[in-house]
Motif scaffolding. Structure first.
Motif, PDB file in Angstrom:
ATOM      1  N   LEU A 178      32.445  37.471  45.960  1.00 16.97           N
ATOM      2  CA  LEU A 178      31.741  36.662  44.959  1.00 16.97           C
ATOM      3  C   LEU A 178      30.841  35.604  45.576  1.00 16.97           C
ATOM      4  O   LEU A 178      29.734  35.354  45.091  1.00 16.97           O
ATOM      5  N   GLU A 206      44.163  39.520  48.586  1.00 15.59           N
ATOM      6  CA  GLU A 206      43.299  39.936  47.480  1.00 15.59           C
ATOM      7  C   GLU A 206      42.387  38.792  47.020  1.00 15.59           C
ATOM      8  O   GLU A 206      41.208  39.014  46.725  1.00 15.59           O
ATOM      9  N   MET A 207      42.937  37.567  46.957  1.00 19.39           N
ATOM     10  CA  MET A 207      42.123  36.416  46.568  1.00 19.39           C
ATOM     11  C   MET A 207      41.003  36.166  47.573  1.00 19.39           C
ATOM     12  O   MET A 207      39.852  35.910  47.192  1.00 19.39           O
ATOM     13  N   GLU A 245      38.264  38.753  47.143  1.00 16.79           N
ATOM     14  CA  GLU A 245      37.491  38.469  45.935  1.00 16.79           C
ATOM     15  C   GLU A 245      36.517  37.311  46.176  1.00 16.79           C
ATOM     16  O   GLU A 245      35.346  37.383  45.801  1.00 16.79           O
ATOM     17  N   MET A 260      47.418  38.140  41.893  1.00 13.85           N
ATOM     18  CA  MET A 260      46.759  38.456  43.151  1.00 13.85           C
ATOM     19  C   MET A 260      47.526  37.818  44.309  1.00 13.85           C
ATOM     20  O   MET A 260      47.994  36.696  44.188  1.00 13.85           O
TER      21      MET A 260
END
Length: 54
Positions: free
Chosen positions: A13, A5-6, A9, A1
């Motif tokens: 979450l 992208e991290m 995410e 990633m």
């Protein structure tokens, strides 16, 4: 990633709006893939740090 992208995410979450990247990583050889240390934010400008190192 990649970083973008991290962050996406983590936002999904955790439901957070802002991701703060700390400028330094772990010391070389200090971990074998598991998390050693955690940083918790108390308020803007303050970051209590818990360390396993003595």
């Amino acid at each position: 990633m990649n970083r973008h992208e991290m962050e996406a995410e983590l936002r999904g979450l955790l439901g957070v709006e802002k991701i703060t990247w700390l400028p330094y990583g772990h010391a070389v050889g200090m971990t074998d893939g598991h998390m050693e240390e955690v940083c918790m934010f108390a308020r803007p400008g303050r970051a209590p740090l818990s360390s396993t190192r003595s």
